[in-house]
Design a protein around this motif. Structure first.
Motif, mmCIF file in Angstrom:
data_model
loop_
_atom_site.group_PDB
_atom_site.id
_atom_site.type_symbol
_atom_site.label_atom_id
_atom_site.label_comp_id
_atom_site.label_asym_id
_atom_site.label_seq_id
_atom_site.Cartn_x
_atom_site.Cartn_y
_atom_site.Cartn_z
ATOM 1 N N THR A 139 8.746 -3.705 -1.651
ATOM 2 C CA THR A 139 8.591 -2.337 -1.130
ATOM 3 C C THR A 139 9.739 -1.676 -0.635
ATOM 4 N N TYR A 155 6.103 3.942 -9.028
ATOM 5 C CA TYR A 155 4.795 3.263 -8.625
ATOM 6 C C TYR A 155 3.807 3.186 -9.831
ATOM 7 N N SER A 343 0.447 3.959 -2.186
ATOM 8 C CA SER A 343 1.851 3.243 -2.201
ATOM 9 C C SER A 343 2.796 4.517 -1.971
ATOM 10 N N ALA A 347 5.225 4.791 1.443
ATOM 11 C CA ALA A 347 6.606 4.910 1.301
ATOM 12 C C ALA A 347 7.363 6.104 1.876
ATOM 13 N N ASP A 359 4.296 -2.249 5.931
ATOM 14 C CA ASP A 359 3.620 -2.697 4.781
ATOM 15 C C ASP A 359 3.077 -3.872 5.133
#
Length: 415
Positions: A139, A155, A343, A347, A359
């Motif tokens: 990540t 992603y 995701s 982020a 995460d």
């Protein structure tokens, strides 16, 4: 990413950005992960088949799968702290190197006809510990090499990798298992080695751009991430649902294998049915951008959970060994959009110097109950058979969707 988003890139970065397909760092990371994901999918089917052959017990197969998940969950929180402190590049290479050695040892035991059930448990625990480090490290690596405006595309490509592997892996794993019990495990070790070499070649940025100053305790570092997450009420609601999904979704796999076997499907038939998740997921990954724009994250969570539950119940309909492949394709169509949206939200929202810890906390929370899933699935399959277990698991998912729909925080969450 749509045309409007591509048109905005020059405004956010006047110097222009390299297209994602030409981003060598990201593509090397992606290729290595894609290869190792295929290897993992080979053994995802081969491991329960071999453990069932050695013991005759679905319960033992569930314990092996649960041991990996339990180790991953237990190591997740300290892993997140250490990933934020350590050199990203060295951590990624070291973790994937350890996975290579671990897989090679298990393959050697199987080749030598010396593998016992406890060997599978030990190697599963080691692999689970590696996975705890690998996810936050990947990540932070992706965040370090991909511009923010390209994260949805990155992603989406990650989801395509995952589901392409799920499409290729199960039938290929069944084919290789038919050639020899050890073959899928030998191939798995080779794929981990390829991933480690790609990680070394990617040369991701070594550390976050900004780091906490001074010497800090692990408790304080983790508390900082937990406090930040606690203030994100919508994200908390999403992760409450994710926790239930990650308890129930691992539970249906062993009953599904038993169900296909009860209906006359062999190893190849089982692998082909499981490939349905890859077919739906691969198509869903290509459509994830459009689907993700139709619904905000909160409402998407409710819809995804309802589709998942209904599809699992539908697998039990008495239409032969191949029938469950259809419902697998259906719910897998929505899975990539859900994963991409969540995701990207994480982020973008999380501070970079805290990203590994955030995460890790979310993964530990989301997967906190998941070690029980394979054990639950094995126990239900032994007690109720394939069809009864699947109906019960799918019904519990539908109850989860109904409870999620009652949450105002979830319905309003836009990310």
């Amino acid at each position: 990413m749509g045309r409007g988003q591509r048109g905005r890139i020059p405004l956010s970065n006047p110097m222009g950005v390299v297209p994602l397909r030409r981003n060598k760092q990201f593509q090397l990371l992606w290729v290595g992960s894609a290869v190792s994901q295929v290897g993992m999918e080979l053994t995802r089917l081969a491991t329960p088949l071999l453990v069932l052959a050695l013991t005759g017990s679905p319960g033992w197969a569930g314990i092996v799968a649960g041991a990996r998940t339990a180790a991953s969950v237990m190591a997740q929180l300290p892993a997140g702290v250490w990933v934020d402190r350590w050199d990203r590049r060295r951590t990624l290479i070291a973790v994937q190197g350890l996975q290579t050695v671990n897989a090679a040892v298990l393959a050697a035991l199987i080749v030598g006809d010396r593998a016992l059930v406890w060997h599978f448990v030990v190697t599963a625990v080691i692999d689970g510990g590696c996975a705890a480090f690998l996810r936050p490290t990947r990540t932070t690596a992706i965040r370090g090499v991909v511009p923010t405006e390209q994260l949805p595309n990155a992603y989406a490509q990650e989801q395509a990798r995952l589901h392409a592997a799920r499409l290729i892996g199960p039938p290929l794993g069944a084919l290789l298992y038919g050639l020899g019990r050890a073959v899928p495990f030998v191939v798995d070790a080779v794929t981990f080695l390829v991933a480690a070499l790609c990680a070394a070649g990617a040369k991701v940025p070594r550390r976050p751009k900004s780091e906490p100053g001074g010497r800090r305790s692990m408790r304080r570092d983790m508390g900082e991430a937990v406090a930040w997450l606690w203030r994100q009420r919508g994200l908390r609601a999403v992760w409450a649902v994710v926790m239930m999904l990650n308890l129930l979704s691992p539970a249906y796999l062993l009953p599904l294998i038993v169900l296909v076997g009860e209906r006359g499907g062999g190893a190849l038939g089982t692998g082909t049915v499981l490939a349905g998740a890859g077919i739906g997921g691969l198509v869903g990954a290509l459509l994830s951008g459009r689907v993700g724009r139709l619904l905000p994250p909160g409402k998407l969570t409710i819809v995804f959970t309802a589709v998942f539950g209904a599809s699992i119940v539908a697998m039990a309909l008495p239409f032969g060994p191949w029938w469950p492949m259809g419902p697998l394709v259906l719910f897998s169509l929505t899975m990539p959009a859900f994963n991409v949206v969540t995701s990207v939200v994480i982020a973008r929202l999380a501070p970079e110097e805290m990203l590994g810890r955030v995460d890790a906390v979310l993964t530990a929370a989301g997967f906190g109950l998941s070690p029980l899933g394979p054990v639950l699935g094995g126990a239900l399959a032994a007690a109720l058979g394939g069809a009864g277990s699947i109906v019960l698991i799918g019904g519990l998912m539908l109850l989860t969707a109904a409870g999620a729909a009652l949450s105002g925080d979830l319905r309003r969450f836009s990310g």
